[in-house]
Design a protein around this motif. Sequence first.
Motif, PDB file in Angstrom:
ATOM      1  N   ASN A  81      55.100  41.876  45.467  1.00 35.25           N
ATOM      2  CA  ASN A  81      54.190  42.956  45.807  1.00 35.25           C
ATOM      3  C   ASN A  81      52.882  42.826  45.023  1.00 35.25           C
ATOM      4  O   ASN A  81      52.481  43.732  44.302  1.00 35.25           O
ATOM      5  CB  ASN A  81      54.874  44.301  45.520  1.00 35.25           C
ATOM      6  N   LYS A  82      52.288  41.651  45.116  1.00 36.83           N
ATOM      7  CA  LYS A  82      50.998  41.432  44.475  1.00 36.83           C
ATOM      8  C   LYS A  82      50.230  40.369  45.229  1.00 36.83           C
ATOM      9  O   LYS A  82      50.813  39.535  45.922  1.00 36.83           O
ATOM     10  CB  LYS A  82      51.167  41.048  43.001  1.00 36.83           C
ATOM     11  N   ARG A  83      48.931  40.444  45.084  1.00 34.73           N
ATOM     12  CA  ARG A  83      48.071  39.478  45.757  1.00 34.73           C
ATOM     13  C   ARG A  83      48.148  38.120  45.072  1.00 34.73           C
ATOM     14  O   ARG A  83      48.213  38.035  43.840  1.00 34.73           O
ATOM     15  CB  ARG A  83      46.630  39.988  45.719  1.00 34.73           C
ATOM     16  N   ARG A 104      44.229  33.422  50.444  1.00 38.80           N
ATOM     17  CA  ARG A 104      44.676  34.685  49.868  1.00 38.80           C
ATOM     18  C   ARG A 104      45.938  35.157  50.583  1.00 38.80           C
ATOM     19  O   ARG A 104      45.997  35.163  51.805  1.00 38.80           O
ATOM     20  CB  ARG A 104      43.578  35.734  50.030  1.00 38.80           C
ATOM     21  N   GLU A 106      48.513  38.417  50.623  1.00 39.80           N
ATOM     22  CA  GLU A 106      48.999  39.727  50.197  1.00 39.80           C
ATOM     23  C   GLU A 106      50.529  39.713  50.351  1.00 39.80           C
ATOM     24  O   GLU A 106      51.094  38.753  50.852  1.00 39.80           O
ATOM     25  CB  GLU A 106      48.389  40.831  51.074  1.00 39.80           C
ATOM     26  N   LYS A 107      51.172  40.829  49.973  1.00 36.89           N
ATOM     27  CA  LYS A 107      52.627  40.932  50.091  1.00 36.89           C
ATOM     28  C   LYS A 107      53.075  40.639  51.533  1.00 36.89           C
ATOM     29  O   LYS A 107      52.457  41.138  52.477  1.00 36.89           O
ATOM     30  CB  LYS A 107      53.064  42.351  49.724  1.00 36.89           C
ATOM     31  N   GLN A 109      52.736  38.097  53.299  1.00 35.91           N
ATOM     32  CA  GLN A 109      51.919  37.197  54.110  1.00 35.91           C
ATOM     33  C   GLN A 109      52.303  35.747  53.856  1.00 35.91           C
ATOM     34  O   GLN A 109      52.802  35.397  52.784  1.00 35.91           O
ATOM     35  CB  GLN A 109      50.428  37.404  53.823  1.00 35.91           C
TER      36      GLN A 109
END
Length: 139
Positions: A81-83, A104, A106-107, A109
């Motif tokens: 749960n972090k980028r 990049r 995100e959670k 992805q």
Amino acid sequence: MKKLLPLVLVTGFVIAGGAVLFAVQYFSSQYLTSHGTAAKQPAECGGVHVTHVVTIQNDVMNPQETTGKLCDVLTITNLDNKRRIMAFGVHDSHKAYNGVTEKRLEKSQSFSVVLNETGTYVVHDHLDDDVKSGFIVAK
Ligand SMILES: [Cu+2]
């Protein structure tokens, strides 16, 4: 002549219906070849290839090392749960792999690259460079 009219109408509908079906099949096949997953791989790949999935969970990439072949796909999924900013190369010297330098995540992805160069590579999280994984690409 009056008796022929229904027959002419039915024949006309059958021909028109066939033309519509043909057009739908033709355009949907065009659509799938230009937008489907196969389009991500260059034409010379052909055939069926393996997708290697690397997940990131609790700040650990799993597996730590992946061995694949040219034209296989490497998919990286961020379950934390972090980028993440996933980068190819070592932390102080990012180097593009198949045109991707950083991505990049995100959670939940993911991103994928087609393996297009042989050799030994590393991918890491630029925001937490202990999060890393290697991959080896053979012919
Ligand atoms: Cu970095």
